[in-house]
Design an enzyme around this catalytic site. Sequence first.
Site, PDB file in Angstrom:
ATOM      1  N   HIS A  77       0.834  -1.203   0.000  1.00 31.86           N
ATOM      2  CA  HIS A  77       0.000   0.000   0.000  1.00 31.86           C
ATOM      3  C   HIS A  77       0.873   1.259   0.000  1.00 31.86           C
ATOM      4  CE1 HIS A  77      -3.613   2.426   1.157  1.00 31.86           C
ATOM      5  NE2 HIS A  77      -2.680   3.183   1.721  1.00 31.86           N
ATOM      6  N   GLU A  78       1.804   1.313   0.930  1.00 30.23           N
ATOM      7  CA  GLU A  78       2.661   2.494   1.027  1.00 30.23           C
ATOM      8  C   GLU A  78       3.565   2.621  -0.199  1.00 30.23           C
ATOM      9  OE1 GLU A  78       2.039   4.727   3.053  1.00 30.23           O
ATOM     10  OE2 GLU A  78       0.722   3.611   4.394  1.00 30.23           O
ATOM     11  N   HIS A  80       1.835   4.513  -2.864  1.00 28.45           N
ATOM     12  CA  HIS A  80       1.998   5.963  -2.703  1.00 28.45           C
ATOM     13  C   HIS A  80       3.363   6.410  -3.220  1.00 28.45           C
ATOM     14  CE1 HIS A  80      -1.657   6.999  -0.653  1.00 28.45           C
ATOM     15  NE2 HIS A  80      -1.419   6.245   0.402  1.00 28.45           N
ATOM     16  N   GLU A 118      -5.682   8.035  -2.722  1.00 29.66           N
ATOM     17  CA  GLU A 118      -5.472   6.666  -2.261  1.00 29.66           C
ATOM     18  C   GLU A 118      -5.669   5.612  -3.349  1.00 29.66           C
ATOM     19  OE1 GLU A 118      -4.376   5.693   0.639  1.00 29.66           O
ATOM     20  OE2 GLU A 118      -4.350   7.655   1.610  1.00 29.66           O
TER      21      GLU A 118
END
Length: 719
Positions: A499-500, A503, A528
Amino acid sequence: MWNIISRTASNFKIKLCNSDHTHTRHFHSRVVAHKNGATTGLYGFDQLKTPKGFQRFVDEAIERSRELVNYIALMPASAEIIRAMDEISDTVCCVVDSAELCRHTHPDREFVEEANKASMRINEYLHCLNTNHTLYNAVKKVEQHGHLLSKEANRTAHHLRIDFEKGGIHLSAEKLDRVNQLNIDIFQLSREFGENISVDPGNLEIFPASRLPKHIHHLAKPIHRFASVTSSESLKSLDNIKEKGFQISTEPRVLSSILQWASDDEVRKMAYLKGNSVPLANHEVLDKLIATRHELAQIMGYRSYAEFVVKPNMASSPEVVMSFLHEISSMVRPKADEEFKNIREFKRENGGQTGVDLEPWDEAYYTAMMKSSACNLDSSIVASYFPLPQCVEGLKVLVESLFGATFCNVPFAQGESWHPDVLKMCIHHPEEGDLGYLYLDLYRRKGKYPGCANFAIKGGRRISETEYQLPVVALVCNFSGSRNSTVRLSHWELETLFHEFGHALHSLLSRTDYQHFSGTRVVLDFAETPSNLFDGVPRYYAWDYRVLRKFAKHYSTGETIPEKLVKSMQGAREMFAATELQRQIFYALVDQTLFGEQPASHRDTSSVVADLKRQYTSWNHMEGTHWQIRFSHLINYGAGYYSYLYAKCFAATIWQKLCQEDPLSLTTGTALRTKLLQHGGAKEPADLLNDLVGDGILRYCNGGIVPDITSLSDEIGFK
């Protein structure tokens, strides 16, 4: 323009690329890069060789910004004004971002203290910039001459003006003074909210020690107490009357482990009550924050803080957001109710008690048992296939397969790193050269930021026709262990890492003319989407066997993770998908309600939370709990938490229409990069999404945009 920096330049959790600019091999790259043996400071900034260097860093940023302000004041309307404005923003951002990362991760207390001072000073200067009429008038003048600008420059000018006006610069002097004070108060209250969570995570004593499962003893502190003595024989030895127990912190990571693994119902209950009732000081902080944000919004001409926040986003109004939340809530409720009944029945069957009710502290424990039983899953076996070095290899697989680039370790310059466990990575393309740099700070340590987040350090921007400033970011996690130990991740932790990294890729692969739109500097309800695509529900990158088999290897045997095991993991995840989605809807509803229009009389936030939980979830509310006082997303995402649900829907459609057939193909990656990631915030998100997958990803609703929920509904199995 700098009002949004406090959001996008912090841990958030943070444009147009013309056709002649896509091949960055034609450009020299200005970035944090030093020859082996060279000496520099933190993150490659020469100013940060010592803690006191933060003072110089701030001084130089202010001095350079003032030079640029004077330069802008003498310029005619032209794109050069926008470029100079962007340089001011970049100069200030570097200080804000570096201070933010340092104060959350640096082990040296002196560095942290100096970073805190720098953060306060630079934020004070931001208020001066936000109220500078010379800059505001220059931006308005340039916007009026939009025909002189490129599309991205024109968009930047427009957004800069809007950002200035969000700071109240167009108001009367009296109102502007009040807005400035409110912004300072909001900044201080937000910081106080987070500090209270760190200082008072809640503590609990459990006796005897046997009430806590052995495999989570490492999360607790051994303690002893004197047991009651009933015989003269036991008085002969103190050892006989000492009883061993544990003191546990109820910070989220420990609380989650206890709720999932402790078979003792009373232990789970005590942990749940304590973990959801601290820190008490945040009751007052949250009340003040709600009132302060509401006053700010009203001075700015909005009915609520929610309207103030949502207006520039895709949704455009709280009414559109609430309509979307109610729609998706109605969709999920029948299946969530069914899952609740299944869990309650399982508890009754395994507890031997008929008529017993299901309590909030039961959910994690019984759902874990049900998943293990139905899918034959053992979490320790799953984790054995995810040693952390192999998970980092998984990031390399994504970069190489999707983007035709390498993701490799590069050496630090002396003084650049802040801890021996930190790695420095570079994304390098064989034709385009270096694309960006990423610091990986993955291991848990005392005093470090407790969660997982992506910290910006330097945004990408075009400096000249031949120079491009490469983006630099830091990915911060808190996995147990160190580089010198064998660390194995749970699959949930792998999801977090992916997930990170989503980003990070958004930042590292963007190629915008202005850092104002670099990477994750996009509207809140679009931000997101890339990160959700890379973690996702059990069909996306962190779950797909075609991806996992490339890197998930047993820590001792090197065996590739079996496909059967992955299918079991997917099945377990799907078992309570409705319950998890309902929880996210509830969080978003709380966020919208607390920062929505305020009633005439004061309302207790705990009552609001309790009412919404009863109305929109299948679960009971436990009186005496105050979950909202440690939910930091109310601070970071105030009135914007719905963005996670937008992202889930967008990611589901992108996966089905673009990625599902061949998730690791260069064709898929090229589309993701050229049609989505490289543009950052330089294009309208609706245009990016439609261009990426075509029709069927969003809908227009009452002046705003909402995601189409069909793909998510199909994936989770809603009828």
